[in-house]
Design an enzyme around this catalytic site. Structure first.
Site, mmCIF file in Angstrom:
data_model
loop_
_atom_site.group_PDB
_atom_site.id
_atom_site.type_symbol
_atom_site.label_atom_id
_atom_site.label_comp_id
_atom_site.label_asym_id
_atom_site.label_seq_id
_atom_site.Cartn_x
_atom_site.Cartn_y
_atom_site.Cartn_z
ATOM 1 N N ARG A 99 40.895 39.526 48.376
ATOM 2 C CA ARG A 99 41.731 39.880 49.527
ATOM 3 C C ARG A 99 42.302 38.619 50.151
ATOM 4 O O ARG A 99 41.640 37.572 50.149
ATOM 5 C CB ARG A 99 40.912 40.590 50.606
ATOM 6 C CG ARG A 99 40.277 41.868 50.137
ATOM 7 C CD ARG A 99 41.235 43.023 50.248
ATOM 8 N NE ARG A 99 40.640 44.236 49.687
ATOM 9 C CZ ARG A 99 41.315 45.336 49.425
ATOM 10 N NH1 ARG A 99 42.605 45.399 49.665
ATOM 11 N NH2 ARG A 99 40.711 46.387 48.919
ATOM 12 N N LEU A 101 42.947 36.550 53.275
ATOM 13 C CA LEU A 101 42.367 36.483 54.615
ATOM 14 C C LEU A 101 43.465 36.538 55.669
ATOM 15 O O LEU A 101 44.575 36.044 55.455
ATOM 16 C CB LEU A 101 41.548 35.195 54.771
ATOM 17 C CG LEU A 101 40.336 35.074 53.842
ATOM 18 C CD1 LEU A 101 39.671 33.714 54.011
ATOM 19 C CD2 LEU A 101 39.337 36.197 54.101
ATOM 20 N N THR A 116 37.913 29.399 45.229
ATOM 21 C CA THR A 116 37.968 28.975 43.836
ATOM 22 C C THR A 116 38.956 29.879 43.119
ATOM 23 O O THR A 116 38.969 31.091 43.325
ATOM 24 C CB THR A 116 36.579 28.997 43.161
ATOM 25 O OG1 THR A 116 36.741 28.613 41.793
ATOM 26 C CG2 THR A 116 35.908 30.352 43.221
ATOM 27 N N HIS A 117 39.803 29.255 42.303
ATOM 28 C CA HIS A 117 40.893 29.988 41.655
ATOM 29 C C HIS A 117 40.869 29.694 40.158
ATOM 30 O O HIS A 117 40.736 28.531 39.754
ATOM 31 C CB HIS A 117 42.229 29.541 42.266
ATOM 32 C CG HIS A 117 43.402 30.276 41.685
ATOM 33 N ND1 HIS A 117 43.693 31.583 42.032
ATOM 34 C CD2 HIS A 117 44.338 29.911 40.779
ATOM 35 C CE1 HIS A 117 44.764 31.974 41.363
ATOM 36 N NE2 HIS A 117 45.181 30.987 40.589
ATOM 37 N N ASP A 153 46.957 30.825 47.689
ATOM 38 C CA ASP A 153 46.519 29.758 46.770
ATOM 39 C C ASP A 153 47.363 28.492 46.924
ATOM 40 O O ASP A 153 47.634 27.795 45.934
ATOM 41 C CB ASP A 153 46.552 30.269 45.317
ATOM 42 C CG ASP A 153 45.674 31.491 45.118
ATOM 43 O OD1 ASP A 153 44.603 31.563 45.755
ATOM 44 O OD2 ASP A 153 46.053 32.376 44.338
HETATM 45 C C1 GAR Z 1 36.535 33.777 39.388
HETATM 46 O O1 GAR Z 1 37.154 33.389 38.184
HETATM 47 C C2 GAR Z 1 37.424 33.410 40.559
HETATM 48 O O2 GAR Z 1 38.154 32.249 40.389
HETATM 49 C C3 GAR Z 1 38.318 34.604 40.606
HETATM 50 O O3 GAR Z 1 37.466 35.683 40.419
HETATM 51 C C4 GAR Z 1 36.430 35.280 39.526
HETATM 52 C C5 GAR Z 1 35.106 35.735 40.100
HETATM 53 O O4 GAR Z 1 34.129 35.748 39.108
HETATM 54 N N1 GAR Z 1 39.023 34.658 41.841
HETATM 55 C C6 GAR Z 1 40.285 35.019 41.937
HETATM 56 O O5 GAR Z 1 40.975 35.363 40.995
HETATM 57 C C7 GAR Z 1 40.851 34.987 43.340
HETATM 58 N N2 GAR Z 1 42.265 35.130 43.311
HETATM 59 P P1 GAR Z 1 32.663 36.309 39.391
HETATM 60 O O6 GAR Z 1 32.796 37.654 40.090
HETATM 61 O O7 GAR Z 1 32.038 36.406 38.049
HETATM 62 O O8 GAR Z 1 31.954 35.307 40.280
#
Ligand code: GAR
Length: 208
Positions: A99, A101, A116-117, A153
């Site tokens: 989401r 923020l 983290t992206h 981002d």
């Molecule tokens: C991660 O790769 C993170 O970077 C991404 O979701 C995944 C979570 O992995 N976030 C996004 O894409 C945000 N836009 P997890 O549920 O296994 O921790």
């Protein structure tokens, strides 16, 4: 449980929406009292996020603030901020929180929210970064730890790790390799920020 042994470590609230493998890496690291960060609570926007179970399994409190419970996005934003406030965090870490923020959270925790992206920003922002990178045909992608600002981002970059794209990769295999890099980048970056903070100078963010 909050502060079970007079825990004085830097306080993080983690927000997550999905399976929570990044959260798990942090929980594992924080189980060592020598790790400089503690996870004081885990919040989600959906009540079936596996991240909530991972937190509960090690006694970390959880909260859920679903968008659908609120009449407006602004009401949700206020509710999420209030839920976070209960835990008096030094930092918020979005570990797969899907989401955007709102301004209440961004204002209250300005400069103290990390995301983290799964791509090397500024390439491939947004919710489908791995698919977009694969579709574009890049040979190297990776992951980025960055501060959250009002854009999607777009905040100052703190740390990045590259990941090579294999000819045989599909979205799932590439994302899994990115997440392997992401877990160690996240744990190392959170530890460093917990110990030394993060300084922002224009577009540049660094850990002193
Ligand atoms: C991660 O790769 C993170 O970077 C991404 O979701 C995944 C979570 O992995 N976030 C996004 O894409 C945000 N836009 P997890 O549920 O296994 O921790």
């Amino acid at each position: 449980m909050d502060n079970p042994h007079g825990d004085q470590r830097t306080r993080f609230v983690v927000l997550a929406s999905g399976t929570g493998t990044l959260l798990q890496s942090l929980l594992n690291a924080a189980a060592d009292p020598g790790f400089p960060a503690q996870i004081v609570a885990v919040g989600a926007d959906v009540d079936d996020a596996m991240a909530l179970d991972r937190a509960a399994q090690v006694g970390v409190p959880t909260f859920v603030v679903p968008v659908s419970d609120y009449a407006t996005r602004s009401d949700w934003d206020q509710a999420l901020t209030s839920a976070i406030d209960q835990w008096n965090p030094d930092w918020i870490f979005c570990a797969g929180f899907m989401r955007i923020l709102g301004s209440a959270t961004l204002t209250k925790y300005a400069g103290r929210i990390i995301n983290t992206h799964p791509a090397l920003l500024p390439s491939f922002p947004g919710a489908h970064a791995v698919r977009d990178a694969l579709g574009y045909g890049v040979r190297v992608t990776g992951c980025t730890m960055h501060l959250i600002d009002e854009g999607v981002d777009t905040g100052p970059i703190i740390a990045q790790s590259p990941v090579h794209v294999d000819a045989s990769d599909d979205e799932s295999s590439l994302h899994e390799r990115i997440k392997m890099a992401e877990r160690s980048l996240a744990v190392g970056t959170i530890a460093a920020i917990a110990s030394r903070g993060c300084v922002v100078d224009g577009r540049r963010a660094y850990i002193p």
